[in-house]
Design an enzyme around this catalytic site. Structure first.
Site, short mmCIF file in Angstrom:
data_model
loop_
_atom_site.label_atom_id
_atom_site.label_comp_id
_atom_site.label_asym_id
_atom_site.label_seq_id
_atom_site.Cartn_x
_atom_site.Cartn_y
_atom_site.Cartn_z
N GLN A 145 3.57 37.75 -80.56
CA GLN A 145 2.71 38.90 -80.25
C GLN A 145 3.20 40.17 -80.93
OE1 GLN A 145 3.93 38.76 -75.88
NE2 GLN A 145 3.76 40.97 -76.18
N CYS A 151 -0.13 40.14 -74.59
CA CYS A 151 0.20 38.77 -74.17
C CYS A 151 -0.94 38.16 -73.36
CB CYS A 151 1.51 38.73 -73.40
SG CYS A 151 1.65 39.97 -72.15
N HIS A 287 3.91 40.08 -67.46
CA HIS A 287 3.80 39.37 -68.73
C HIS A 287 2.99 38.10 -68.57
CE1 HIS A 287 4.90 38.12 -72.67
NE2 HIS A 287 5.57 37.07 -72.24
N ASN A 308 5.59 30.79 -74.22
CA ASN A 308 5.65 32.24 -74.37
C ASN A 308 5.12 32.64 -75.74
OD1 ASN A 308 6.22 34.90 -73.80
ND2 ASN A 308 8.36 34.57 -73.29
#
Ligand SMILES: *[C@@H]1O[C@H](CO)[C@@H](O)[C@H](O)[C@H]1NC(C)=O
Ligand SMILES: *[C@@H]1O[C@H](CO)[C@@H](O)[C@H](O)[C@H]1NC(C)=O
Ligand SMILES: *[C@@H]1O[C@H](CO)[C@@H](O)[C@H](O)[C@H]1NC(C)=O
Ligand SMILES: *[C@@H]1O[C@H](CO)[C@@H](O)[C@H](O)[C@H]1NC(C)=O
Length: 351
Positions: A145, A151, A287, A308
């Protein structure tokens, strides 16, 4: 006799010390003892990550983080840390830069999900013991990102890539940038944060999501390219919010990758390397991530497999194993709290 013992002692000590291994560069515990040693390490770290800047302030931050990583790894925890590319950032800087989707804020604005609604997977039984959608070719490689708080777009896209691969047998990389540029009429705010549920609805209402190839990532908000709507797109039939329980998450993950969120504040999250994460974190969701499976260790410690968007250099090749089956209803780091899934019926045509 004395000297042999001493020699042996020194030899085994230095062998032990070399085991203070940092990702791609080793260090000797002796280096931690002097400022010169620490400065050498700092320069080595800078060389490894091609960081030009060098200042007393950043050196202080580096030393603090190094000490934290080193001390934590000496404790008997089920996870390990590493001095990764975030070693020159304080935890506050890190959180503001890489984990700033403000999911908790957007969830509060939207209100809790309607838990009375019957859920797609609510009635399923006989769940498999382990699920890993990566092994089913339903998860694209870990993305990056960058310094954009988008995110939410990465979590949305990973979940859509997943259900589309499961339904159609084709794993297609989809566009985060289209969401960041175009999904702005509602509550989503590009690199300033957003949430996944409205993004799923946006995709459904706009006839699909473009491929990453046709609408590539820029790590900043740009003008929405209207011409990219409606071709080479993956379409959705709806979305569903889970009720915030581990059971609902488990049932959903057994069927498809799930978009979710965690409280990623804390030094241990920042420097996570491997193992089952049991570290300190709250449940204030910051997040967005994607849960792409679940499993347990040979010792019986259960975990979620969390994808992630901080490159494959963070964690276990970009993934974290997050402890599951914890007493807290919200789950470790609040992972149960804000989960949702895109729905795509079998046979839904893509444009
Ligand atoms: C910190 O390190 C990153 C690389 O991981 C680099 O891009 C950034 O410029 C560095 N920042 C400072 C202030 O040194
Ligand atoms: C859910 O159902 C219960 C029992 O029927 C009812 O009392 C409650 O108001 C409902 N909640 C919502 C949010 O619809
Ligand atoms: C789940 O079971 C309940 C009660 O039998 C039923 O009303 C509901 O429609 C079922 N949901 C689904 C998605 O099959
Ligand atoms: C946002 O809203 C405006 C005004 O209603 C509309 O013209 C525009 O097409 C919308 N943009 C998107 C990407 O939906």
């Amino acid at each position: 006799m004395e000297t042999i013992t001493q020699k042996y002692f020194i030899l085994s000590l230095s062998l032990l010390l070399v085991l203070g291994i940092v990702e791609s560069f080793d260090y000797h515990e002796k280096e931690l003892e002097t400022d010169e040693g620490l400065l050498r390490m700092y320069d080595r770290w800078r060389g490894h990550h091609q960081v030009e800047q060098r200042s007393p302030e950043r050196f202080n931050v580096f030393k603090y983080n190094l000490r934290h990583v080193h001390d934590t790894n000496k404790m008997n925890k089920p996870y390990k840390l590493k001095l990764n590319m975030f070693a020159n950032m304080t935890n506050l800087e890190f959180t503001n830069t890489y984990a700033n989707s403000k999911i908790g804020h957007y969830q509060a604005l939207r209100g809790p999900p309607d838990c009375n609604k019957s859920s797609t997977y609510g009635n399923v039984t006989n769940l498999p013991l382990r699920v890993d959608w990566r092994k089913q070719n339903a998860v694209t490689p870990v993305k990056s990102q960058g310094t954009c708080g988008g995110c939410w777009a990465f979590a949305t896209v990973a979940a859509v890539e997943g259900i589309n691969a499961i339904r159609t047998g084709r794993l297609i990389r989809l566009s985060e940038q289209q969401l960041i540029d175009c999904d702005s009429n509602g509550s989503n705010r590009g690199c300033e944060g957003g949430a996944m549920e409205p993004a799923f609805t946006f995709i459904q209402e706009h006839g699909g999501l473009a491929t990453e190839e046709s609408y590539p990532y820029l790590a900043k908000r740009d003008k929405c390219d209207q011409a990219k709507f409606g071709h080479h797109s993956v379409t959705l039939d709806g979305m569903e919010e889970l009720d915030g329980t581990a059971e609902a998450l488990l049932k959903a993950v057994a069927h498809q990758p799930v978009a979710g969120a965690v409280d990623s504040s804390g030094n241990d999250f920042q420097f996570y390397k491997s193992g089952v994460f049991t570290g300190q974190c709250g449940t204030d969701l910051k997040h967005a991530i994607t849960v792409v499976g679940y499993d347990e260790t040979p010792e019986g410690m259960k975990y979620w497999i969390m994808k992630n968007s901080w490159t494959d250099k963070w964690g276990e090749n970009g993934y974290m194993l997050v402890q599951r089956d914890v007493p807290e209803k919200e789950g470790r780091c609040g992972i149960n709290k804000a989960c949702s899934i895109p729905l795509q019926n079998p046979g839904t045509p893509n444009n």
